[in-house]
Design a protein around this motif. Structure first.
Motif, PDB file in Angstrom:
ATOM      1  N   SER A  80      83.961  16.447  38.775  1.00 19.01           N
ATOM      2  CA  SER A  80      83.152  15.602  39.757  1.00 19.01           C
ATOM      3  C   SER A  80      82.940  15.658  41.012  1.00 19.01           C
ATOM      4  O   SER A  80      81.892  14.877  41.182  1.00 19.01           O
ATOM      5  N   ASN A  81      83.616  16.711  42.516  1.00 18.83           N
ATOM      6  CA  ASN A  81      83.179  16.828  42.738  1.00 18.83           C
ATOM      7  C   ASN A  81      81.545  17.374  43.893  1.00 18.83           C
ATOM      8  O   ASN A  81      81.098  18.615  42.762  1.00 18.83           O
ATOM      9  N   LEU A  82      80.403  17.217  44.849  1.00 16.99           N
ATOM     10  CA  LEU A  82      79.126  18.150  44.537  1.00 16.99           C
ATOM     11  C   LEU A  82      79.901  19.393  45.056  1.00 16.99           C
ATOM     12  O   LEU A  82      80.744  19.893  44.876  1.00 16.99           O
ATOM     13  N   GLY A  83      78.707  19.947  44.182  1.00 11.46           N
ATOM     14  CA  GLY A  83      79.278  21.859  44.226  1.00 11.46           C
ATOM     15  C   GLY A  83      79.712  22.065  42.886  1.00 11.46           C
ATOM     16  O   GLY A  83      80.209  23.860  43.507  1.00 11.46           O
ATOM     17  N   GLU A  84      80.747  21.551  42.740  1.00  9.34           N
ATOM     18  CA  GLU A  84      81.158  22.610  41.353  1.00  9.34           C
ATOM     19  C   GLU A  84      79.701  22.881  40.339  1.00  9.34           C
ATOM     20  O   GLU A  84      78.855  22.241  39.852  1.00  9.34           O
ATOM     21  N   THR A  85      80.260  24.428  40.016  1.00 10.78           N
ATOM     22  CA  THR A  85      79.596  24.759  39.081  1.00 10.78           C
ATOM     23  C   THR A  85      80.425  25.308  37.477  1.00 10.78           C
ATOM     24  O   THR A  85      81.465  25.463  38.326  1.00 10.78           O
ATOM     25  N   GLU A  86      79.568  25.629  36.482  1.00 10.60           N
ATOM     26  CA  GLU A  86      80.319  26.624  35.684  1.00 10.60           C
ATOM     27  C   GLU A  86      81.182  27.548  36.434  1.00 10.60           C
ATOM     28  O   GLU A  86      82.465  27.669  35.696  1.00 10.60           O
ATOM     29  N   GLU A  87      80.532  28.747  36.993  1.00 15.71           N
ATOM     30  CA  GLU A  87      81.357  30.116  37.989  1.00 15.71           C
ATOM     31  C   GLU A  87      82.974  29.321  38.532  1.00 15.71           C
ATOM     32  O   GLU A  87      83.615  29.485  38.315  1.00 15.71           O
ATOM     33  N   ARG A  88      82.693  28.222  39.571  1.00 16.25           N
ATOM     34  CA  ARG A  88      83.885  27.102  39.788  1.00 16.25           C
ATOM     35  C   ARG A  88      84.800  26.900  38.508  1.00 16.25           C
ATOM     36  O   ARG A  88      85.973  27.386  39.130  1.00 16.25           O
ATOM     37  N   ALA A  89      84.105  26.289  37.650  1.00 19.40           N
ATOM     38  CA  ALA A  89      85.353  25.252  36.703  1.00 19.40           C
ATOM     39  C   ALA A  89      85.564  26.833  36.248  1.00 19.40           C
ATOM     40  O   ALA A  89      87.654  27.098  35.526  1.00 19.40           O
ATOM     41  N   GLU A  90      85.299  28.240  35.409  1.00 19.91           N
ATOM     42  CA  GLU A  90      85.947  29.247  34.978  1.00 19.91           C
ATOM     43  C   GLU A  90      87.533  30.275  36.069  1.00 19.91           C
ATOM     44  O   GLU A  90      88.541  30.412  36.097  1.00 19.91           O
TER      45      GLU A  90
ATOM     46  N   LYS B 243      79.665  35.013  42.434  1.00 24.30           N
ATOM     47  CA  LYS B 243      78.739  34.893  42.440  1.00 24.30           C
ATOM     48  C   LYS B 243      77.654  35.330  43.680  1.00 24.30           C
ATOM     49  O   LYS B 243      76.598  36.339  43.733  1.00 24.30           O
ATOM     50  N   ASP B 244      77.537  33.714  44.350  1.00 21.37           N
ATOM     51  CA  ASP B 244      77.137  34.641  45.100  1.00 21.37           C
ATOM     52  C   ASP B 244      77.307  35.300  46.569  1.00 21.37           C
ATOM     53  O   ASP B 244      76.350  35.228  47.522  1.00 21.37           O
ATOM     54  N   GLY B 245      78.671  36.218  46.387  1.00 23.11           N
ATOM     55  CA  GLY B 245      78.819  36.608  47.393  1.00 23.11           C
ATOM     56  C   GLY B 245      79.945  36.458  48.075  1.00 23.11           C
ATOM     57  O   GLY B 245      80.009  36.840  49.137  1.00 23.11           O
ATOM     58  N   THR B 246      80.026  35.279  48.044  1.00 23.75           N
ATOM     59  CA  THR B 246      81.747  34.618  49.349  1.00 23.75           C
ATOM     60  C   THR B 246      83.077  34.709  48.358  1.00 23.75           C
ATOM     61  O   THR B 246      82.468  35.120  46.720  1.00 23.75           O
ATOM     62  N   TYR B 247      83.494  34.904  49.001  1.00 23.29           N
ATOM     63  CA  TYR B 247      84.876  35.105  47.904  1.00 23.29           C
ATOM     64  C   TYR B 247      85.855  34.093  48.261  1.00 23.29           C
ATOM     65  O   TYR B 247      86.135  33.150  49.652  1.00 23.29           O
ATOM     66  N   LEU B 248      86.606  33.633  47.369  1.00 22.45           N
ATOM     67  CA  LEU B 248      87.964  32.773  47.480  1.00 22.45           C
ATOM     68  C   LEU B 248      89.219  32.991  47.297  1.00 22.45           C
ATOM     69  O   LEU B 248      89.232  34.322  46.248  1.00 22.45           O
ATOM     70  N   ALA B 249      89.886  32.748  46.941  1.00 21.71           N
ATOM     71  CA  ALA B 249      91.637  32.924  47.173  1.00 21.71           C
ATOM     72  C   ALA B 249      91.781  33.513  45.866  1.00 21.71           C
ATOM     73  O   ALA B 249      91.239  31.892  45.235  1.00 21.71           O
ATOM     74  N   ASP B 250      92.572  33.629  45.271  1.00 10.65           N
ATOM     75  CA  ASP B 250      92.696  34.377  44.011  1.00 10.65           C
ATOM     76  C   ASP B 250      93.887  33.775  43.508  1.00 10.65           C
ATOM     77  O   ASP B 250      94.884  34.572  43.425  1.00 10.65           O
ATOM     78  N   MET B 251      94.514  32.022  43.499  1.00 10.69           N
ATOM     79  CA  MET B 251      96.277  32.025  42.186  1.00 10.69           C
ATOM     80  C   MET B 251      96.385  33.055  41.836  1.00 10.69           C
ATOM     81  O   MET B 251      97.767  33.217  42.459  1.00 10.69           O
ATOM     82  N   GLU B 252      95.893  32.894  40.331  1.00  9.34           N
ATOM     83  CA  GLU B 252      96.127  34.169  39.663  1.00  9.34           C
ATOM     84  C   GLU B 252      97.220  36.219  40.784  1.00  9.34           C
ATOM     85  O   GLU B 252      97.926  36.302  40.082  1.00  9.34           O
ATOM     86  N   ALA B 253      95.718  36.485  41.100  1.00 15.75           N
ATOM     87  CA  ALA B 253      96.462  37.508  41.651  1.00 15.75           C
ATOM     88  C   ALA B 253      97.966  37.738  42.234  1.00 15.75           C
ATOM     89  O   ALA B 253      98.679  38.025  42.517  1.00 15.75           O
ATOM     90  N   ALA B 254      97.443  36.357  42.976  1.00 13.55           N
ATOM     91  CA  ALA B 254      99.129  36.186  44.032  1.00 13.55           C
ATOM     92  C   ALA B 254      99.970  35.816  43.453  1.00 13.55           C
ATOM     93  O   ALA B 254     100.865  36.156  43.571  1.00 13.55           O
ATOM     94  N   ARG B 255      99.591  34.965  41.950  1.00 20.13           N
ATOM     95  CA  ARG B 255     100.596  35.160  41.094  1.00 20.13           C
ATOM     96  C   ARG B 255     101.148  36.507  40.343  1.00 20.13           C
ATOM     97  O   ARG B 255     102.414  36.310  40.049  1.00 20.13           O
ATOM     98  N   GLN B 256     100.634  36.832  39.874  1.00 16.45           N
ATOM     99  CA  GLN B 256     100.499  38.734  39.957  1.00 16.45           C
ATOM    100  C   GLN B 256     101.027  39.150  40.782  1.00 16.45           C
ATOM    101  O   GLN B 256     101.627  40.823  40.560  1.00 16.45           O
ATOM    102  N   LYS B 257     101.315  39.083  42.078  1.00 14.93           N
ATOM    103  CA  LYS B 257     101.664  40.042  43.779  1.00 14.93           C
ATOM    104  C   LYS B 257     100.411  40.986  43.469  1.00 14.93           C
ATOM    105  O   LYS B 257     100.715  42.111  43.488  1.00 14.93           O
ATOM    106  N   ARG B 258      98.769  40.882  43.314  1.00 17.08           N
ATOM    107  CA  ARG B 258      98.091  42.258  42.929  1.00 17.08           C
ATOM    108  C   ARG B 258      97.441  41.119  45.042  1.00 17.08           C
ATOM    109  O   ARG B 258      96.465  40.794  44.046  1.00 17.08           O
ATOM    110  N   ALA B 259      97.868  42.161  45.520  1.00 18.62           N
ATOM    111  CA  ALA B 259      96.783  41.469  46.550  1.00 18.62           C
ATOM    112  C   ALA B 259      95.216  42.597  47.108  1.00 18.62           C
ATOM    113  O   ALA B 259      95.288  43.127  46.482  1.00 18.62           O
ATOM    114  N   THR B 260      94.481  41.224  47.369  1.00 21.10           N
ATOM    115  CA  THR B 260      93.314  42.782  47.609  1.00 21.10           C
ATOM    116  C   THR B 260      93.767  42.983  49.022  1.00 21.10           C
ATOM    117  O   THR B 260      93.084  43.941  49.677  1.00 21.10           O
TER     118      THR B 260
END
Lengths: 191, 373
Positions: A80-90, B243-260
């Motif tokens: 429900s947050n602003l800015g959530e997308t299919e990509e974010r959900a995935e 897709k927008d070129g930004t990066y987010l921290a990846d919990m699954e990779a952290a659990r698998q201990k695959r550091a970027t």
């Protein structure tokens, strides 16, 4: 003979392509366009793609989906947050490993209808859409992973048994805030 | 010969009788002495320990929670704080008032990669806290995640000081967005310690950047004098590209201990581009912390040997002539070495997969380098 081999090869290629597509689609979380209840009801799990507070309940929710699914309870993750997308959900699903369908609550209608203000927060509905339970999944976040009160599990046990829910309304226990408006943010001290 | 032998036998018999007479008490005395020494070495306090811990303080007032807003926009304050690799001298006071706020901000990891970090004091890693054994820290932290709601949702945060001995349920409790916690703790033990966010999922908070270093200097100071000192916090980043070129921290990779990336002070290979400085012949002290959250560090400096290593930063845990120091996740160490001559001294996590991911830096030693403060 050559023509026959050509067609056989084509059929094989198409078959392989279809199987790969189907298996990829199977791994991808399914976006629901609407909330459809199971025979005994539905559970809405309000979550946010960047909220770390849901992870502690990963296994609990997985077990509940597995145990109550065959008994007629259908689960949905609701963003429900602003800015959530299919990509974010995935992205969220990849991290948490759930398989249930998700619903993008882009206009925040579900959050406001069920007064959801935190993630994770849950709402259990009857097949007729009546709210039977609202509250946290459990209190694991308060005790470094130890669960003292399995609120959602208890509520679902009561619902499946056809009994009134023992604690139908439990206030949120911390969690992230659901943000619908970037100009005003609620701010109060809570325990 | 025979006579001598008989005399010898007689002497021997007398000695045996004496031994029989004294044997039991002597043995008991010997056993008691040995036990005393054993207890003193293994279980009791040695003289130096009792000296250093005689002023240890246990217990402190309950933490205060409020919605008090910070008086300024500064994300951290207090003379005991610095941004790694710099280490401020310990302020000349017994009580340190320190503020480290939590904020969410975009951090440029290298020329291309930028991600939304959750950061103590807005820095990655958090500021280095430098105090002396026996000092009191009065700590304040405001959770400012409610001020950056376009970056990530406001969420609870907390802090866990490994250098402190306190009730975690009180001092390390979660602080809601906009909330402030204030508590105090006493630095009983000298060392290089970690601090990190302790809110579930802790792994997620840590891979978003919520780690930092506390240095507690021994009450009597270190047994050596150095010309230069730096703080290095090794940590891993686990990122996924959107897709927008930004990066987010990846919990699954952290659990698998695959550091970027594996970084020193939050950025891969940053001290290859901007090396640390020294002069030939100088004695250098490095405060090293492996913040993890998942990997070990085999810390090594090419071209020199550590003539002193104090594991977890306590001079009582001394090792000498070390080539490499093995640090588990959250272990710290002080390593000291002499820069033998002008040149470039590369420091690495000698687990070379980590070097490929950025755990590498350099110390450039030039004769004309300006002396450290």
């Amino acid at each position: 003979m050559l023509v026959k081999k050509f067609w056989l090869a084509w059929v094989a290629i198409l078959l392989t392509f279809s199987l790969v597509t189907i298996s990829l689609a199977k791994d991808k979380p399914q976006r629901a366009k609407s909330i459809v209840s199971g025979s005994r009801g539905a559970v809405l799990l309000f979550v946010a793609s960047l909220c770390p507070c849901t992870d502690a309940h990963r296994v609990m929710v997985d077990n509940l989906v597995e145990q109550t699914g065959p008994k007629g309870i259908k689960f949905y993750a609701v963003f429900s947050n602003l800015g959530e997308t299919e990509e974010r959900a995935e992205y969220f699903y990849r991290n948490i490993g759930w398989k249930m369908p998700y619903y993008l609550d882009s206009d925040g209608a579900l959050a406001s209808k069920y007064k959801a203000t935190r993630t994770p927060q849950t709402v259990a509905l009857s097949p007729q859409g009546k709210v039977l339970f609202t509250g946290p999944i459990d209190d694991a976040n308060l005790y470094q992973g130890r669960v003292e009160h399995a609120y959602l599990q208890d509520a679902l046990a009561d619902i499946i048994a056809g009994k009134p829910v023992r604690a139908p309304e439990v206030p949120p226990l911390g969690g992230c805030w659901i943000v619908r408006d970037t100009t005003t943010v609620p701010c109060r001290l809570e325990k | 010969m025979k006579k001598t032998s008989k005399q010898g036998v007689a002497v021997s018999n007398k000695f045996e009788s004496l031994l029989k007479l004294l044997g039991l008490p002597v043995c008991i005395l010997f056993l008691l002495l040995s036990a005393g020494l054993f207890i003193n070495d293994c279980g009791g306090e040695s003289k130096s320990e009792s000296l250093s811990l005689k002023d240890a303080v246990y217990g402190s007032p309950k933490a205060e929670l409020s919605m008090e807003k910070p008086a300024s926009d500064e994300l951290f304050s207090g003379p005991a704080l610095s941004v790694a690799p710099e280490v401020n001298p310990v302020p000349n006071t017994k009580v340190h008032e320190v503020r480290i706020d939590v904020t969410h901000s975009e951090v440029q990891v290298d020329s291309i990669v930028k991600f939304t970090a959750w950061a103590f004091g807005g820095t990655l890693p958090g500021p280095v806290l430098h105090v002396r054994q026996g000092d009191k820290v009065i700590f304040t932290m405001t959770n400012r995640s409610d001020q950056t709601i376009k970056l990530s949702p406001p969420m609870p945060h907390s802090i866990d000081f490994h250098a402190a001995m306190v009730n975690p349920a009180d001092k390390y409790q979660q602080v809601i967005p906009g909330g402030t916690i204030k508590f105090e703790w006493n630095a009983n033990y000298p060392g290089v310690f970690m601090y990190h966010c302790g809110t579930p999922a802790i792994l997620q908070h840590m891979i978003y950047g919520m780690v930092g270093m506390t240095i507690v200097e021994p009450k009597e100071g270190y047994p050596t004098k150095v010309d230069r000192e730096y703080a290095l916090v090794q940590s891993e980043l686990y990122l996924t590209k959107m897709k927008d070129g930004t990066y987010l921290a990846d919990m699954e990779a952290a659990r698998q201990k695959r550091a970027t990336y594996v970084t020193f002070n939050g950025k891969p290979a940053q001290y290859v581009k901007n090396p640390l400085k020294a002069k030939p012949g100088e004695r250098v002290r490095l405060y090293v912390l492996n913040a993890g959250p998942n990997g070990t560090s085999s810390f090594h400096v090419v071209g020199t040997l550590f003539d002193r290593v104090w594991m977890d930063g306590s001079p009582q845990n001394e090792m000498r002539g070390m080539q490499t120091v093995l640090l588990g996740s959250s272990n710290g160490a002080i390593v000291e070495f002499v820069v033998p001559e002008a040149g470039t001294y590369t420091f690495v996590d000698h687990e070379f997969a980590d070097v490929e991911l950025g755990a590498v830096g350099q110390i450039v030693a030039k004769p004309d380098e300006i002396a450290s403060k």
